[in-house]
Design an enzyme around this catalytic site. Structure first.
Site, mmCIF file in Angstrom:
data_model
loop_
_atom_site.group_PDB
_atom_site.id
_atom_site.type_symbol
_atom_site.label_atom_id
_atom_site.label_comp_id
_atom_site.label_asym_id
_atom_site.label_seq_id
_atom_site.Cartn_x
_atom_site.Cartn_y
_atom_site.Cartn_z
ATOM 1 N N TRP A 137 8.666 -7.008 -10.283
ATOM 2 C CA TRP A 137 7.619 -7.402 -9.461
ATOM 3 C C TRP A 137 7.403 -8.896 -9.324
ATOM 4 O O TRP A 137 7.492 -9.592 -8.112
ATOM 5 C CB TRP A 137 6.275 -6.958 -9.851
ATOM 6 C CG TRP A 137 6.030 -5.555 -9.719
ATOM 7 C CD1 TRP A 137 6.062 -4.534 -10.822
ATOM 8 C CD2 TRP A 137 6.236 -4.665 -8.494
ATOM 9 N NE1 TRP A 137 5.990 -3.201 -10.193
ATOM 10 C CE2 TRP A 137 6.065 -3.404 -8.577
ATOM 11 C CE3 TRP A 137 6.263 -4.974 -7.108
ATOM 12 C CZ2 TRP A 137 6.148 -2.226 -7.760
ATOM 13 C CZ3 TRP A 137 6.409 -3.987 -5.887
ATOM 14 C CH2 TRP A 137 6.062 -2.852 -6.647
ATOM 15 N N ASP A 180 -0.387 -12.116 -10.547
ATOM 16 C CA ASP A 180 -0.262 -10.782 -9.985
ATOM 17 C C ASP A 180 -0.827 -9.625 -11.074
ATOM 18 O O ASP A 180 0.168 -9.308 -11.697
ATOM 19 C CB ASP A 180 1.099 -10.413 -9.407
ATOM 20 C CG ASP A 180 1.351 -9.030 -9.118
ATOM 21 O OD1 ASP A 180 0.404 -8.052 -8.972
ATOM 22 O OD2 ASP A 180 2.418 -8.367 -8.794
ATOM 23 N N LYS A 207 -3.551 1.165 -9.343
ATOM 24 C CA LYS A 207 -3.116 1.143 -11.157
ATOM 25 C C LYS A 207 -4.610 1.321 -11.624
ATOM 26 O O LYS A 207 -4.889 2.399 -12.284
ATOM 27 C CB LYS A 207 -2.486 0.090 -11.440
ATOM 28 C CG LYS A 207 -0.913 0.256 -11.170
ATOM 29 C CD LYS A 207 -0.416 -0.206 -10.124
ATOM 30 C CE LYS A 207 0.937 -0.027 -9.684
ATOM 31 N NZ LYS A 207 1.551 -1.234 -8.767
#
Ligand SMILES: *Cc1c(COP(=O)(O)O)cnc(C)c1O
Length: 361
Positions: free
Chosen positions: A102, A172, A196
């Site tokens: 990511w 993030d 999530k």
């Protein structure tokens, strides 16, 4: 209905109580005669829903008053572009920490908008550790420092908030937001895709310090300028109304369970069960991640004999333990155990792991 335990990395398990409440209110929200999906986003009902959603998130994370909360669309990936478009203008440069899949995605996109310095990278050991902060090569004139507190695929999580001086810290937090307390005042900006730990996919939460708003690069589309959404209270255009509603239910569910500090204690206990099962398997299972940065949310593990992967997944599924297959870049298995995964699910998983190892070891 069969009771299953869903270990998906995202979209992920949601609290059963929340889904039941959404179901009960689906056709008629609080006597309005309408579904939330059918309501005007500017009407009094939805205005109440989004106001409570924001207020509850502010309470849960103790967000200081000089931060805006934006409820946007486009997932966390949209923020890979919006962060540099809005923040890099001050100096034209930014520092990024490369800890895996990511972080790499954020870096690749940011390079379109300015000069990106990779201040540290864990690629040399296949992203299984966090480069020590003391060794980060931060630039003097960075507009911000971007990092990824929890790498959802690699299963690597910072157990601390890095100190980067006066430069705004950007995180993030998609896969560990609300799983542990954080001091929001240490950040310039926090973003997190919802699917999530927050709710349905598509929604992304942005928490941004007010002084960082209003400096977008000149070509920034109106929809990608934080000022647009800050000025309009996330209502510049139609927000993802149903996702905001479900996120709001989750925030109330978290508050009823004692908030983020209480969640953290449960998350510590759940993660310990899985890591202990790996460590006590006599090498049958293996965690590739360095011990000091093992994620509480996403736990990748491999089997010593990877020809058993198929049987492991098949037998797990027969016991209603779902979506345990690991990401192809790591291999093996991955158990994602977000806030909404009950401890009974984790206990069932580790009992199965021990039993499987006994029979195949
Ligand atoms: C899932 C995830 C993303 C991508 O989220 P989308 O909503 O699919 O854009 C980005 N960063 C992290 C850390 C993630 O876990």
């Amino acid at each position: 209905m069969t009771q299953v335990f869903n270990f998906s990395a995202g979209p992920a398990v949601l609290p059963k109580e929340v889904l039941q409440q959404a179901q009960a209110e689906l056709l008629d929200w609080h006597g309005s005669g309408m579904s939330v999906m059918e309501m005007s986003h500017r009407g009094p009902e939805f205005s109440q829903i989004i106001a409570e959603c924001e207020a509850d998130l502010r309470e849960l994370m103790a967000i200081p008053s000089n931060y805006k909360v934006l409820l946007l669309q486009g997932g966390a990936t949209s923020q890979f572009a919006m962060v540099p478009m809005n923040l890099i203008g001050r100096t034209g440069r930014a520092d990024y920490i490369n800890t895996g899949h990511w972080a790499k995605g954020a870096i690749k996109e940011a390079k379109r908008y300015g000069e990106i310095n990779i201040a540290a990278s864990a690629e040399d050991r296949n992203f299984t550790y966090i480069p020590p902060v003391a060794e980060w090569q931060l630039s003097r004139d960075a507009s911000y420092v971007h990092y990824t507190p929890n790498e959802t695929i690699g299963g690597v999580e910072y157990q601390f908030t890095p100190e980067v001086g006066d430069v705004p810290l950007v995180a993030d937090m998609s896969s560990n937001i609300l799983s542990r307390p954080v001091d929001v005042s240490k950040f310039g900006l926090i973003y997190g895709g919802a699917q999530k730990n927050i709710g349905p996919s598509g929604l992304v939460v942005v928490i941004v310090r007010e002084d960082l708003i209003g400096h977008a690069l000149p070509f920034t589309p109106t929809m990608f300028d934080y000022r647009t959404h800050a000025d309009a209270g996330s209502m510049y255009n139609t927000p993802a109304t149903f996702a905001v509603y479900v996120a709001g239910l989750i925030f109330k569910w978290l508050k009823a369970r004692g908030g983020v500090a209480a969640m953290e204690q449960v998350n510590i206990a759940k993660a310990k069960l899985v890591y202990d099962a790996i460590e006590q398997s006599g090498g049958f299972y293996h965690s590739p991640v360095a011990a000091d940065c093992r994620s509480r949310m996403n736990i990748p593990f491999t089997l010593r004999d990877d020809t058993l992967n198929g049987s492991f997944l098949k037998e797990a599924e027969a016991r209603h333990l779902l979506q345990l297959k690991g990401h192809k870049s790591v291999g093996g298995m991955r158990a994602s155990i977000y806030n909404a995964m009950p401890i009974e699910g984790v206990q069932t998983l580790v009992d199965f792991m021990a039993d499987f190892a006994r029979r195949h070891g």
